[in-house]
Motif scaffolding. Sequence first.
Motif, PDB file in Angstrom:
ATOM      1  N   ALA A 172      85.634 -40.257  42.426  1.00 26.68           N
ATOM      2  CA  ALA A 172      85.842 -39.411  43.606  1.00 26.68           C
ATOM      3  C   ALA A 172      87.354 -39.201  43.751  1.00 26.68           C
ATOM      4  O   ALA A 172      88.121 -39.473  42.821  1.00 26.68           O
ATOM      5  N   SER A 173      87.779 -38.730  44.930  1.00 27.33           N
ATOM      6  CA  SER A 173      89.175 -38.301  45.097  1.00 27.33           C
ATOM      7  C   SER A 173      90.213 -39.291  44.563  1.00 27.33           C
ATOM      8  O   SER A 173      91.045 -38.942  43.706  1.00 27.33           O
ATOM      9  N   ALA A 174      90.194 -40.505  45.087  1.00 27.75           N
ATOM     10  CA  ALA A 174      91.317 -41.420  44.829  1.00 27.75           C
ATOM     11  C   ALA A 174      91.435 -41.760  43.347  1.00 27.75           C
ATOM     12  O   ALA A 174      92.515 -41.644  42.749  1.00 27.75           O
ATOM     13  N   ILE A 183      85.042 -34.502  43.850  1.00 25.32           N
ATOM     14  CA  ILE A 183      86.095 -34.628  44.863  1.00 25.32           C
ATOM     15  C   ILE A 183      85.719 -33.879  46.128  1.00 25.32           C
ATOM     16  O   ILE A 183      85.449 -32.681  46.093  1.00 25.32           O
ATOM     17  N   GLY A 184      85.708 -34.642  47.238  1.00 30.75           N
ATOM     18  CA  GLY A 184      85.527 -34.038  48.545  1.00 30.75           C
ATOM     19  C   GLY A 184      86.818 -34.134  49.336  1.00 30.75           C
ATOM     20  O   GLY A 184      87.560 -33.155  49.486  1.00 30.75           O
ATOM     21  N   ALA A 185      87.115 -35.327  49.844  1.00 34.15           N
ATOM     22  CA  ALA A 185      88.211 -35.543  50.801  1.00 34.15           C
ATOM     23  C   ALA A 185      89.501 -34.808  50.426  1.00 34.15           C
ATOM     24  O   ALA A 185      90.064 -34.075  51.249  1.00 34.15           O
ATOM     25  N   PHE A 186      89.974 -34.986  49.214  1.00 34.13           N
ATOM     26  CA  PHE A 186      91.271 -34.401  48.847  1.00 34.13           C
ATOM     27  C   PHE A 186      91.237 -32.868  48.884  1.00 34.13           C
ATOM     28  O   PHE A 186      92.256 -32.225  49.137  1.00 34.13           O
ATOM     29  N   ALA A 244      80.484 -29.768  54.692  1.00 39.17           N
ATOM     30  CA  ALA A 244      81.819 -29.665  54.073  1.00 39.17           C
ATOM     31  C   ALA A 244      82.848 -30.434  54.898  1.00 39.17           C
ATOM     32  O   ALA A 244      83.879 -29.893  55.296  1.00 39.17           O
ATOM     33  N   TYR A 245      82.522 -31.710  55.132  1.00 44.20           N
ATOM     34  CA  TYR A 245      83.394 -32.590  55.911  1.00 44.20           C
ATOM     35  C   TYR A 245      83.773 -31.903  57.226  1.00 44.20           C
ATOM     36  O   TYR A 245      84.914 -31.946  57.664  1.00 44.20           O
ATOM     37  N   ARG A 246      82.769 -31.252  57.821  1.00 44.18           N
ATOM     38  CA  ARG A 246      82.870 -30.534  59.107  1.00 44.18           C
ATOM     39  C   ARG A 246      83.684 -29.242  59.034  1.00 44.18           C
ATOM     40  O   ARG A 246      83.905 -28.603  60.063  1.00 44.18           O
ATOM     41  N   VAL A 269      80.578 -31.176  49.193  1.00 41.56           N
ATOM     42  CA  VAL A 269      80.472 -30.439  50.471  1.00 41.56           C
ATOM     43  C   VAL A 269      79.498 -31.105  51.445  1.00 41.56           C
ATOM     44  O   VAL A 269      78.944 -30.440  52.329  1.00 41.56           O
ATOM     45  N   LYS A 270      79.299 -32.410  51.267  1.00 38.42           N
ATOM     46  CA  LYS A 270      78.362 -33.079  52.182  1.00 38.42           C
ATOM     47  C   LYS A 270      78.893 -33.032  53.616  1.00 38.42           C
ATOM     48  O   LYS A 270      80.074 -32.745  53.847  1.00 38.42           O
ATOM     49  N   ASP A 271      78.030 -33.378  54.575  1.00 36.68           N
ATOM     50  CA  ASP A 271      78.420 -33.403  55.990  1.00 36.68           C
ATOM     51  C   ASP A 271      79.057 -32.083  56.424  1.00 36.68           C
ATOM     52  O   ASP A 271      80.123 -32.071  57.050  1.00 36.68           O
TER      53      ASP A 271
END
Length: 346
Positions: free
Chosen positions: A202-204, A219-222, A37-39, A33-35
């Motif tokens: 991470a995600s990928a 996992i963040g992005a996904f 939570a990716y905004r 949830v950095k940044d």
Amino acid sequence: MSDVAFDVDLDAFAANLRAIRERVAPAEHMLVVKDDAYRHGLEAIVRRAVAEGITWIGALDVVTGAAARAVAGDSARIFAWLVDGADDIAEAVDAHLDIGVGTEALLEGVAAGAAAAETTALVHLKIDTGLHRNGVRPERWQAFVARASELEQAGSIRVMGIWTHIAEASDDDDDAQRAVYDAAVAQAREAGLAPEFFHVAASAAAFARPEFRYNMVRIGAFAYGIRSADGPSESELGLRVVGALRSRVLRVARAGISVAGGYTAGLPSTAAGSLSVQTPAGRSELTAVRADTSSLAPWPEAAVGDEITLWGGTGESATALGERLGTIGEEIVLRLSREVPRRYLG
Ligand SMILES: *Cc1c(COP(=O)(O)O)cnc(C)c1O
């Protein structure tokens, strides 16, 4: 209502959490949830994640970790790995964060901070497997884990995990990093440590390479439906785009349509000519990006107040735009101004 808003579909987010859980099980999903939570907004994201059964949250820094703790209460463990200085350590210990430790100095600092607070700090030791982005180098690892074992016996720390961050560049490079990681785990055990959590991907890599999952993935992005540039599509991954940058038509002229939102909202000025915007009548080309407004190619029956989607949602994804501009979806999302209000659906 504001003319520009970032809509966050929390039901789509929850569906992504379920898709991730199915994909990576039995490994656990630490939701990053950095940044903010990716905004997408830390508070709403953490609240929904906990309601959906997320038990680990990856915060990056201590301020974010403490904010996540305030929302999640005791129902999640919170991992922070950017911890710098005595104040940061004291706050991390106070908020019962699991602390990522990638230097000898931080190990000593955390142990001292926990001793001062008469508690035991939970730490995850980080091996630098080749990314050179923080982490203890393999040649110093044996001494590092020996010292961690001493501090654990003294009661000031408890080593909960061993972790690293991999490049997700080429499979060969990633495999080389994994071999370094496995050796580091073996050395930690030889030093008398008994970590419970092992996290690398991470995600990928978590999606594409089961052998990188160990028993936890970060996992963040996904989770927000932000796919990798030049990677599988959202539908191939079984994910939905969570955020959408919405705007409204301000003026209609034969030459073009002026809409709210420009580069001060976070729309890259280079997106002009590279982005099809979703309008009530289908897609229309973004022709100019100014400070607070942008222009679109006209469509029949366009009217002031029409809602459009600049990117995300049913429009083009942040990653699709990123690909055209030679960057990644995260960069498009993280450009979003904090002044743009979030609206939550679901
Ligand atoms: C950002 C980050 C992640 C999450 O990466 P995604 O590609 O967004 O899933 C995982 N681990 C660390 C250390 C990170 O900084």
